[in-house]
Each structure stands twice: as structure tokens, then as C-alpha cells.
Design a protein around this motif. Sequence first.
Motif, PDB file in Angstrom:
ATOM      1  N   ARG A  12      13.235  63.459 -88.422  1.00  0.00           N
ATOM      2  CA  ARG A  12      12.168  63.910 -89.333  1.00  0.00           C
ATOM      3  C   ARG A  12      10.820  63.379 -88.880  1.00  0.00           C
ATOM      4  O   ARG A  12       9.790  64.057 -89.035  1.00  0.00           O
ATOM      5  CB  ARG A  12      12.493  63.470 -90.767  1.00  0.00           C
ATOM      6  CG  ARG A  12      13.640  64.269 -91.390  1.00  0.00           C
ATOM      7  CD  ARG A  12      13.758  64.000 -92.873  1.00  0.00           C
ATOM      8  NE  ARG A  12      14.252  62.662 -93.143  1.00  0.00           N
ATOM      9  CZ  ARG A  12      15.531  62.349 -93.249  1.00  0.00           C
ATOM     10  NH1 ARG A  12      16.465  63.269 -93.081  1.00  0.00           N
ATOM     11  NH2 ARG A  12      15.898  61.111 -93.518  1.00  0.00           N
ATOM     12  N   THR A  13      10.806  62.187 -88.316  1.00  0.00           N
ATOM     13  CA  THR A  13       9.565  61.634 -87.767  1.00  0.00           C
ATOM     14  C   THR A  13       9.080  62.473 -86.594  1.00  0.00           C
ATOM     15  O   THR A  13       7.877  62.741 -86.454  1.00  0.00           O
ATOM     16  CB  THR A  13       9.774  60.172 -87.317  1.00  0.00           C
ATOM     17  OG1 THR A  13      10.158  59.389 -88.447  1.00  0.00           O
ATOM     18  CG2 THR A  13       8.503  59.593 -86.706  1.00  0.00           C
ATOM     19  N   TYR A  17      20.087  56.002 -81.220  1.00  0.00           N
ATOM     20  CA  TYR A  17      18.814  55.834 -81.882  1.00  0.00           C
ATOM     21  C   TYR A  17      17.747  56.584 -81.096  1.00  0.00           C
ATOM     22  O   TYR A  17      17.634  56.429 -79.889  1.00  0.00           O
ATOM     23  CB  TYR A  17      18.496  54.328 -81.904  1.00  0.00           C
ATOM     24  CG  TYR A  17      17.360  53.928 -82.793  1.00  0.00           C
ATOM     25  CD1 TYR A  17      16.177  53.430 -82.267  1.00  0.00           C
ATOM     26  CD2 TYR A  17      17.447  54.006 -84.177  1.00  0.00           C
ATOM     27  CE1 TYR A  17      15.132  53.032 -83.077  1.00  0.00           C
ATOM     28  CE2 TYR A  17      16.417  53.598 -84.997  1.00  0.00           C
ATOM     29  CZ  TYR A  17      15.261  53.122 -84.443  1.00  0.00           C
ATOM     30  OH  TYR A  17      14.232  52.730 -85.248  1.00  0.00           O
ATOM     31  N   TYR A  18      16.977  57.396 -81.772  1.00  0.00           N
ATOM     32  CA  TYR A  18      16.019  58.255 -81.077  1.00  0.00           C
ATOM     33  C   TYR A  18      14.608  57.729 -81.260  1.00  0.00           C
ATOM     34  O   TYR A  18      14.218  57.305 -82.331  1.00  0.00           O
ATOM     35  CB  TYR A  18      16.097  59.682 -81.617  1.00  0.00           C
ATOM     36  CG  TYR A  18      17.292  60.427 -81.106  1.00  0.00           C
ATOM     37  CD1 TYR A  18      17.145  61.427 -80.170  1.00  0.00           C
ATOM     38  CD2 TYR A  18      18.576  60.110 -81.536  1.00  0.00           C
ATOM     39  CE1 TYR A  18      18.250  62.118 -79.680  1.00  0.00           C
ATOM     40  CE2 TYR A  18      19.678  60.806 -81.049  1.00  0.00           C
ATOM     41  CZ  TYR A  18      19.495  61.802 -80.129  1.00  0.00           C
ATOM     42  OH  TYR A  18      20.583  62.469 -79.650  1.00  0.00           O
ATOM     43  N   LYS A  19      13.835  57.788 -80.190  1.00  0.00           N
ATOM     44  CA  LYS A  19      12.428  57.432 -80.232  1.00  0.00           C
ATOM     45  C   LYS A  19      11.614  58.555 -79.637  1.00  0.00           C
ATOM     46  O   LYS A  19      11.984  59.128 -78.610  1.00  0.00           O
ATOM     47  CB  LYS A  19      12.167  56.137 -79.433  1.00  0.00           C
ATOM     48  CG  LYS A  19      12.590  54.860 -80.166  1.00  0.00           C
ATOM     49  CD  LYS A  19      11.635  54.526 -81.300  1.00  0.00           C
ATOM     50  CE  LYS A  19      11.911  53.132 -81.855  1.00  0.00           C
ATOM     51  NZ  LYS A  19      11.006  52.807 -82.962  1.00  0.00           N
ATOM     52  N   TYR A  20      10.486  58.859 -80.258  1.00  0.00           N
ATOM     53  CA  TYR A  20       9.608  59.902 -79.754  1.00  0.00           C
ATOM     54  C   TYR A  20       8.332  59.263 -79.233  1.00  0.00           C
ATOM     55  O   TYR A  20       7.737  58.399 -79.874  1.00  0.00           O
ATOM     56  CB  TYR A  20       9.267  60.881 -80.872  1.00  0.00           C
ATOM     57  CG  TYR A  20       8.141  61.825 -80.556  1.00  0.00           C
ATOM     58  CD1 TYR A  20       8.338  62.905 -79.704  1.00  0.00           C
ATOM     59  CD2 TYR A  20       6.869  61.633 -81.086  1.00  0.00           C
ATOM     60  CE1 TYR A  20       7.299  63.783 -79.400  1.00  0.00           C
ATOM     61  CE2 TYR A  20       5.827  62.501 -80.786  1.00  0.00           C
ATOM     62  CZ  TYR A  20       6.050  63.564 -79.944  1.00  0.00           C
ATOM     63  OH  TYR A  20       5.027  64.423 -79.647  1.00  0.00           O
ATOM     64  N   TYR A  21       7.941  59.675 -78.050  1.00  0.00           N
ATOM     65  CA  TYR A  21       6.701  59.175 -77.453  1.00  0.00           C
ATOM     66  C   TYR A  21       5.810  60.359 -77.143  1.00  0.00           C
ATOM     67  O   TYR A  21       6.119  61.181 -76.289  1.00  0.00           O
ATOM     68  CB  TYR A  21       7.001  58.396 -76.161  1.00  0.00           C
ATOM     69  CG  TYR A  21       7.864  57.175 -76.381  1.00  0.00           C
ATOM     70  CD1 TYR A  21       7.302  55.934 -76.666  1.00  0.00           C
ATOM     71  CD2 TYR A  21       9.249  57.276 -76.349  1.00  0.00           C
ATOM     72  CE1 TYR A  21       8.087  54.819 -76.876  1.00  0.00           C
ATOM     73  CE2 TYR A  21      10.052  56.165 -76.572  1.00  0.00           C
ATOM     74  CZ  TYR A  21       9.457  54.955 -76.830  1.00  0.00           C
ATOM     75  OH  TYR A  21      10.247  53.853 -77.049  1.00  0.00           O
ATOM     76  N   GLY A  22       4.699  60.460 -77.845  1.00  0.00           N
ATOM     77  CA  GLY A  22       3.794  61.585 -77.634  1.00  0.00           C
ATOM     78  C   GLY A  22       2.924  61.353 -76.414  1.00  0.00           C
ATOM     79  O   GLY A  22       2.778  60.257 -75.935  1.00  0.00           O
ATOM     80  N   ILE A  53      18.998  57.626 -87.936  1.00  0.00           N
ATOM     81  CA  ILE A  53      18.824  58.616 -86.873  1.00  0.00           C
ATOM     82  C   ILE A  53      18.205  59.893 -87.436  1.00  0.00           C
ATOM     83  O   ILE A  53      17.300  60.481 -86.836  1.00  0.00           O
ATOM     84  CB  ILE A  53      20.175  58.932 -86.199  1.00  0.00           C
ATOM     85  CG1 ILE A  53      20.825  57.653 -85.681  1.00  0.00           C
ATOM     86  CG2 ILE A  53      19.983  59.920 -85.053  1.00  0.00           C
ATOM     87  CD1 ILE A  53      22.237  57.842 -85.177  1.00  0.00           C
ATOM     88  N   SER A  54      18.664  60.310 -88.611  1.00  0.00           N
ATOM     89  CA  SER A  54      18.096  61.497 -89.251  1.00  0.00           C
ATOM     90  C   SER A  54      16.624  61.285 -89.562  1.00  0.00           C
ATOM     91  O   SER A  54      15.804  62.204 -89.419  1.00  0.00           O
ATOM     92  CB  SER A  54      18.871  61.822 -90.531  1.00  0.00           C
ATOM     93  OG  SER A  54      20.216  62.144 -90.244  1.00  0.00           O
ATOM     94  N   HIS A  94      22.209  66.935 -90.795  1.00  0.00           N
ATOM     95  CA  HIS A  94      22.841  67.712 -91.874  1.00  0.00           C
ATOM     96  C   HIS A  94      23.931  66.907 -92.570  1.00  0.00           C
ATOM     97  O   HIS A  94      24.000  66.893 -93.807  1.00  0.00           O
ATOM     98  CB  HIS A  94      23.420  69.005 -91.299  1.00  0.00           C
ATOM     99  CG  HIS A  94      24.221  69.802 -92.271  1.00  0.00           C
ATOM    100  ND1 HIS A  94      23.701  70.297 -93.451  1.00  0.00           N
ATOM    101  CD2 HIS A  94      25.534  70.184 -92.251  1.00  0.00           C
ATOM    102  CE1 HIS A  94      24.632  70.948 -94.103  1.00  0.00           C
ATOM    103  NE2 HIS A  94      25.752  70.892 -93.401  1.00  0.00           N
ATOM    104  N   THR A  95      24.758  66.215 -91.793  1.00  0.00           N
ATOM    105  CA  THR A  95      25.909  65.510 -92.367  1.00  0.00           C
ATOM    106  C   THR A  95      25.542  64.141 -92.939  1.00  0.00           C
ATOM    107  O   THR A  95      26.174  63.677 -93.870  1.00  0.00           O
ATOM    108  CB  THR A  95      27.011  65.343 -91.315  1.00  0.00           C
ATOM    109  OG1 THR A  95      26.489  64.620 -90.190  1.00  0.00           O
ATOM    110  CG2 THR A  95      27.519  66.694 -90.846  1.00  0.00           C
ATOM    111  N   GLU A  96      24.520  63.503 -92.355  1.00  0.00           N
ATOM    112  CA  GLU A  96      24.089  62.178 -92.825  1.00  0.00           C
ATOM    113  C   GLU A  96      22.563  62.146 -92.924  1.00  0.00           C
ATOM    114  O   GLU A  96      21.891  61.452 -92.152  1.00  0.00           O
ATOM    115  CB  GLU A  96      24.585  61.085 -91.882  1.00  0.00           C
ATOM    116  CG  GLU A  96      26.101  61.016 -91.752  1.00  0.00           C
ATOM    117  CD  GLU A  96      26.539  59.920 -90.792  1.00  0.00           C
ATOM    118  OE1 GLU A  96      25.934  58.827 -90.821  1.00  0.00           O
ATOM    119  OE2 GLU A  96      27.464  60.176 -89.998  1.00  0.00           O
TER     120      GLU A  96
END
Length: 237
Positions: free
Chosen positions: A34-35, A232-237, A29-30, A22-24
Motif C-alpha cells: 500500500r505504501t 519484506y518489501y522496500k520501495y526506492y523511488g 508486507i501488505s 488479499h489474504t492478509e
Amino acid sequence: MLSRSNKKSKKNNNSKRQLITHTEPKSPISEQYRTIRTNLSYSSVDKKMQVILITSADPSAGKSTTAANIAVAYSQSGNRTLLIDGDMRKPTVHHTFELPNQQGLSNAIVNDEMSVYSMIHESMIPSLYVLTAGPVPPNPSELIASQKMEHMIEEFRTEFDTIIIDTPPVLAVTDATVFSNYTDGTLMVINAQDNNRNSINKAKNNLEKANANILGIIMNNVKNKASDDYYYYKYYG
């Protein structure tokens, strides 16, 4: 000791930092959040991922921050989104969104005379609504396992496009595994700097025994090789 004004300033700064989507909104990271939202949307061809549970194996993994930002990401795409603080033991969502918590989920479950919709708050973010945890009850697991809770989730499905539920860590209590019975998918958040494989495997096994649909894991606090950014975020399905 902090003065009252300094305490308020610190609280506001923490909220802004936690709600980075919301802020950035243009930050890396945002974009990761969204990814994650996009990946979740395409995680199942046959079933819509409408109710998503977010948990962790152990405390301090960042699951509540993750849940809040994923909820923001969904609302930014135009989805009418409900964020539920399902952690009735150590609730934090009301702090993140600076909302009152005198009434919330625990009240809605035990009091048939109160409408749950009277306890849902409109957040400062368009299309994002928040149901705080409410007062800490003596028996959270029993409340979650009640028919009232199940019926509320089913009713929310008709009112909201996306429902995000923040729950306690899997290995601490049974709440997350009970909640998983009402959801379409589960995400597990892991702190990369404190990566305990045994805990992760045990949490995964507990969720699988409850027939949870595990969509993947989110690794947070991963160092970005291009900078010194540890958020830093990473998503692993």
C-alpha cells in the motif's frame, strides 16, 4: 508424486501466499504494498501514473508476485484496476489467480474478430480484472510492438483507472523495453538476496535507451530486522 488433491491444495496455498495483500491485508508486507501504491500516486505532479510496467533485471526476482499485489492494492483503494500478464513467454498470472489461459493477450493481438474484453476475467477481488497472457506465441516481441497492442493500451486507459503490466526480465528479452513505450512509468523489482549490480545497471541502461520513465526499484526478500521475515518489501523511488 503428489496426488491430484494434494496438487490442488498446494496450488491453492501458493496462490494465497502470493496474494498476501488479499489474504492478509493487515500484515506488514501488505502495508508495504500500500505504501508503494501511495508513492506511485505521488510520483508525478504533472502526469497521472495510470499505466505501470513492472519488470526485473533477471528471472526469479519476484516481479510477478509484486505486480499482482500492487494490482490488488490499487483495487482495494477503489480503483478499477486491470492486471495484464505481458509475459507471453512464461506466463504465471493465471496460476496466481486460478484462471483459465486458453485465451488471452496473444489471442487478442492476432485475432481481429475477437474482442479483448471477452477475454478479461473478473477476479475474486472486487474492482480487479485480469487479462491473462494466452497461448505462448512464436513471436512475442513482434506482437507487443504492433499497433494493435498500442491501440489496446490506449483503449484500456478509458476503461480502467489503473493498468498494471507484468513483463519478462529486461536482460532476457526485449519485451519490457518495447512495452515501456506504452506506459507512464516503470518499476524494476530486485531480489536483495541475489543483488547483481552489473545486471541492475545494465537493465537500467536498457530501459533508459528505450526512454522508459523509471519510477524506482522495489527490493524484495529483504530481511526485516525486527523478525526473521524475508518477504519484506522496500520501495526506492
